[in-house]
Design a protein around this motif. Sequence first.
Motif, PDB file in Angstrom:
ATOM      1  N   CYS A   8       0.839  -1.193   0.000  1.00  0.00           N
ATOM      2  CA  CYS A   8       0.000   0.000   0.000  1.00  0.00           C
ATOM      3  C   CYS A   8       0.880   1.252   0.000  1.00  0.00           C
ATOM      4  O   CYS A   8       1.744   1.398   0.853  1.00  0.00           O
ATOM      5  N   LEU A  10      -0.072   4.404   0.487  1.00  0.00           N
ATOM      6  CA  LEU A  10      -0.828   5.558   0.977  1.00  0.00           C
ATOM      7  C   LEU A  10      -0.244   6.175   2.235  1.00  0.00           C
ATOM      8  O   LEU A  10      -0.433   7.354   2.494  1.00  0.00           O
ATOM      9  N   CYS A  11       0.410   5.374   3.055  1.00  0.00           N
ATOM     10  CA  CYS A  11       1.055   5.979   4.218  1.00  0.00           C
ATOM     11  C   CYS A  11       2.359   5.258   4.495  1.00  0.00           C
ATOM     12  O   CYS A  11       2.768   4.377   3.750  1.00  0.00           O
ATOM     13  N   ALA A  13       3.251   3.099   6.618  1.00  0.00           N
ATOM     14  CA  ALA A  13       3.256   1.750   7.188  1.00  0.00           C
ATOM     15  C   ALA A  13       3.594   0.677   6.161  1.00  0.00           C
ATOM     16  O   ALA A  13       3.982  -0.429   6.520  1.00  0.00           O
ATOM     17  N   THR A  14       3.436   0.983   4.883  1.00  0.00           N
ATOM     18  CA  THR A  14       3.753   0.064   3.781  1.00  0.00           C
ATOM     19  C   THR A  14       3.116  -1.325   3.938  1.00  0.00           C
ATOM     20  O   THR A  14       3.772  -2.350   3.754  1.00  0.00           O
ATOM     21  N   CYS A  15       1.832  -1.359   4.280  1.00  0.00           N
ATOM     22  CA  CYS A  15       1.157  -2.646   4.489  1.00  0.00           C
ATOM     23  C   CYS A  15       1.090  -3.459   3.202  1.00  0.00           C
ATOM     24  O   CYS A  15       0.902  -2.916   2.122  1.00  0.00           O
ATOM     25  N   LEU A  17      -1.067  -5.766   0.905  1.00  0.00           N
ATOM     26  CA  LEU A  17      -2.500  -5.946   0.691  1.00  0.00           C
ATOM     27  C   LEU A  17      -2.754  -6.996  -0.386  1.00  0.00           C
ATOM     28  O   LEU A  17      -1.924  -7.192  -1.286  1.00  0.00           O
ATOM     29  N   TYR A  41      -2.518  -6.615   8.462  1.00  0.00           N
ATOM     30  CA  TYR A  41      -3.164  -5.372   8.884  1.00  0.00           C
ATOM     31  C   TYR A  41      -3.633  -4.593   7.648  1.00  0.00           C
ATOM     32  O   TYR A  41      -2.996  -4.584   6.607  1.00  0.00           O
ATOM     33  N   ILE A  42      -4.769  -3.917   7.799  1.00  0.00           N
ATOM     34  CA  ILE A  42      -5.241  -2.977   6.775  1.00  0.00           C
ATOM     35  C   ILE A  42      -6.044  -1.897   7.479  1.00  0.00           C
ATOM     36  O   ILE A  42      -6.659  -2.164   8.521  1.00  0.00           O
ATOM     37  N   CYS A  43      -6.021  -0.692   6.960  1.00  0.00           N
ATOM     38  CA  CYS A  43      -6.839   0.387   7.521  1.00  0.00           C
ATOM     39  C   CYS A  43      -7.862   0.805   6.468  1.00  0.00           C
ATOM     40  O   CYS A  43      -7.802   0.363   5.322  1.00  0.00           O
ATOM     41  N   LYS A  45      -8.149   3.364   4.677  1.00  0.00           N
ATOM     42  CA  LYS A  45      -7.599   3.992   3.473  1.00  0.00           C
ATOM     43  C   LYS A  45      -7.105   2.922   2.498  1.00  0.00           C
ATOM     44  O   LYS A  45      -7.397   2.975   1.309  1.00  0.00           O
ATOM     45  N   GLY A  46      -6.364   1.970   3.015  1.00  0.00           N
ATOM     46  CA  GLY A  46      -5.888   0.883   2.164  1.00  0.00           C
ATOM     47  C   GLY A  46      -7.054   0.136   1.533  1.00  0.00           C
ATOM     48  O   GLY A  46      -7.022  -0.227   0.352  1.00  0.00           O
ATOM     49  N   ASN A 175      -0.582   5.501  11.831  1.00  0.00           N
ATOM     50  CA  ASN A 175       0.100   4.254  11.499  1.00  0.00           C
ATOM     51  C   ASN A 175       1.615   4.390  11.430  1.00  0.00           C
ATOM     52  O   ASN A 175       2.302   3.603  10.783  1.00  0.00           O
TER      53      ASN A 175
HETATM   54  S1  SF4 Z   1      -3.354   0.018   4.673  1.00  0.00           S
HETATM   55 FE1  SF4 Z   1      -3.584   1.913   5.828  1.00  0.00          FE
HETATM   56  S2  SF4 Z   1      -1.998   1.757   7.417  1.00  0.00           S
HETATM   57 FE2  SF4 Z   1      -1.456   0.303   5.833  1.00  0.00          FE
HETATM   58  S3  SF4 Z   1      -0.082   1.427   4.455  1.00  0.00           S
HETATM   59 FE3  SF4 Z   1      -2.162   1.599   3.621  1.00  0.00          FE
HETATM   60  S4  SF4 Z   1      -2.914   3.516   4.441  1.00  0.00           S
HETATM   61 FE4  SF4 Z   1      -1.163   2.942   5.692  1.00  0.00          FE
END
Ligand code: SF4
Length: 726
Positions: A8, A10-11, A13-15, A17, A41-43, A45-46, A175
């Motif tokens: 990911c 978007l932030c 945390a580099t999750c 997905l 983990y996912i939020c 936004k992801g 995150n």
């Molecule tokens: S899923 Fe959410 S916490 Fe994880 S990298 Fe994407 S935006 Fe960040």
Amino acid sequence: MTTAYVTCPLCEATCGLEVTLDGATVTGVRGDRDDVLSQGYICPKGASLGALHHDPDRLRTPLIRRGGELVEASWDEAFAEIDARLPGLIDAHGRDAVAVYVGNPVSHNVSASVYLRALVKALRTTNVYTAGTVDQIPKHFSSGYLFGGAMTIPVPDLDRTEYLLVLGANPLVSNGSLMTAGDVRSRLRGIRKRGGRIVVVDPRRTRTAEFADEHHAIRPGADALLLLAMVHTLFAENLVRLGTLSSHVAGVDDVRELAADFAPETVTEATGLPAADIRRLARELAAADRAAVYGRIGTTTQEFGTLTSWLVDVLNVLTGHLDREGCAMFPLAAAGQANTAPGKPFRAGRRHTRVRGLPEVIGEVPVATLADEIETPGDGQVRALITLAGNPCLSAPNAARLDAALAGLDFMVAVDIYRNETTRHADVVLPAPSALERPHYDVTLYQLAVRSVANWTPATLTSDVPQEWRTLLRLSGVIAGQGPNPDVDALDDLFAADLAGRYGVAADDTRRGPERIVDLMLRAGPFDLTLADLEAAPHGVDLGPMRPRIPDVLSTESGKVELAPEAIVSDVPRLAAALTRSSAQGPGPVGEASGGRDLILIGRRHLSSNNSWMHNLEPLVRGSNRCTAQLHPDDAGGLGLADGDSVTVTARTGSIAVPVEITDTVRPGVVSIPHGWGHDVTGVRTTVATRHSGANANVLTDDFALDVPTGTAALGGIPVTLTPTP
Ligand code: SF4
Ligand SMILES: Nc1nc2c(c(=O)[nH]1)N[C@H]1C(S)=C(S)[C@@H](COP(=O)(O)OP(=O)(O)OC[C@H]3O[C@@H](n4cnc5c(=O)[nH]c(N)nc54)[C@H](O)[C@@H]3O)O[C@H]1N2
Ligand SMILES: Nc1nc2c(c(=O)[nH]1)N[C@H]1C(S)=C(S)[C@@H](COP(=O)(O)OP(=O)(O)OC[C@H]3O[C@@H](n4cnc5c(=O)[nH]c(N)nc54)[C@H](O)[C@@H]3O)O[C@H]1N2
Ligand SMILES: [Mo]
């Protein structure tokens, strides 16, 4: 139906997905349980990556201004327009007449972050403004002088620490920042499971503060005073223990002297924290075997951002908690780690801005002075602007002034995925592919990761929109005078050859663009990986926990940790002066006694929001309006305000009206309003965001309130007056 594994972007945390698709339609996004860093983990936004990709408002075609209106155009028309106007403007007014503003998503975008260098090189402008100058620049500055490199930033060894002191950060919502750690919640929970403690210092009782063992509601901007009083306590109580660092640290006695006047009693009023607590925090930190002090944006975008960033690491060093397992450590990235080769010692202020004389730091100058440079006539006046993934009209201080300044430019190009508050001012808008239409590798954020990992994401979907690196190279060629249709592949070959030379490896010329660049960075990196290794590992490669890196990681002149560099400690007298001044100017007694009319403004972040630009996605803005002014019940009562009433908030620079949210989670005397809102302007194409507009908090932040050593905006700690909206 197909499944793709993506990192990911978007932030920080580099999750990892797992994206499911039906043809070219995204049907689901889940956390990838096998991801080496984020483990599922996912939020929210992801989870909205599909909605972002399918957003009908997202730009897929260039826009050109014709008769005052932005209209759709072909790529050739867009570049013909740029070619007709930009090189001529540079010829007539000089290279500094063009400024660049680089926004936050660039750090999460390998195409943009790597190929930005080609653009800046072609422009040869000194006017490089970045979102970093309303963010983390003080940490680069302090790390640069302490350790020798701007990217030599210690991060807490979250997975092994037993005592974490957090200042001005809310990682359960953000995150994690300057601390890449997918699934922060589990990692923080781990600290408590090991019997460790988490202490949070924040004017708001944030989610992280609720989760922690202890919370101290400090007055905004007073962190440097708190930390210096802790340093004082360490010396006064003979608790300084450098341990294995002792032969690698210079300047300890200077720090002792600097802290001599800052006994805890002297700072209790300014910080709002009892002296006994300050002493106890210092003792606990000293006593803990594995501990780390960590500060984030509440400590950098404030009046004493540099001093606070410095003192965070001074405490880590003096208590023997630097470069040791479970403490603050230096990450090691597989690709692009800036501090694996001996570099020149860091130096800032190699040049200064024309109008206000603000310093360059890592080649970037403060966006707080961009409006000055546009408005002030004379040699070097900024007449044209290129924005790359940035929305300064919502994210920079004194945003209304900047907005008006952008409207007066001779020419503006925006590379962006939306026509928004900033890009509406452009003469040409060049779209970029969506996150799922481009390959990804986190060159920047893995340099700050709590564990070494490497994860390559190929583009999930194809796109008619050219890759951003192609757009940036084409733009560079146009600027360099090669006409509207330069040979992008030839430019890419040159770019890769140059980088290969610098890294001392041969480029794999069967690849191009970021694939070739990431591959050569990996091969030059400390783990001897290749891109092919990562292509075979869709969930990423785990390269282990952080390891001690001193002395090799140090690149100061002396080869030591320089604990009291002149460029930093020369700012201590300004801090001492703040102890005695009146409330309206920053740290010091505010609000409480006055019935809450004059308050101090701070910001906040929400899990479902990402700075200014994800408000066009219905799933993320659904529910109650979050752009509120959070006020303590005592302050609301003093103003006769009830929950949901509109309040007008006024600062030196302007005023906005927002609904009140009464909550005892904010410290009395403090008002918290999130940034990134204020979408109710004309000329945008963000249907959903416009309906959920909120108000622009940066109309209130002041372009003259700065962290002095770096010129970074003090976005928190702004004095404001509240009145019920008539
Ligand atoms: S899923 Fe959410 S916490 Fe994880 S990298 Fe994407 S935006 Fe960040
Ligand atoms: N008051 C206050 N102000 C703040 C802050 C605060 O805490 N309080 N925080 C500050 C911080 S930390 C930051 S980082 C800045 C952020 O400041 P900016 O970077 O200026 O703002 P963003 O909201 O991140 O805007 C990102 C822009 O990039 C575009 N975009 C998204 N993805 C892509 C892509 O892949 N390619 C391209 N070309 N464009 C893309 C979006 O449409 C949007 O226009 O804001 C700062 N401003
Ligand atoms: N969900 C979500 N995640 C994000 C972002 C987002 O917009 N939304 N933005 C991303 C970006 S660009 C960044 S830079 C990071 C930021 O990451 P964080 O720094 O963790 O973000 P914030 O939630 O803004 O936390 C800053 C905290 O500082 C506190 N604070 C304000 N002033 C002071 C002060 O003077 N002293 C102290 N001690 N505390 C103070 C605020 O109350 C707030 O709780 O988050 C990133 N992640
Ligand atoms: Mo940021």
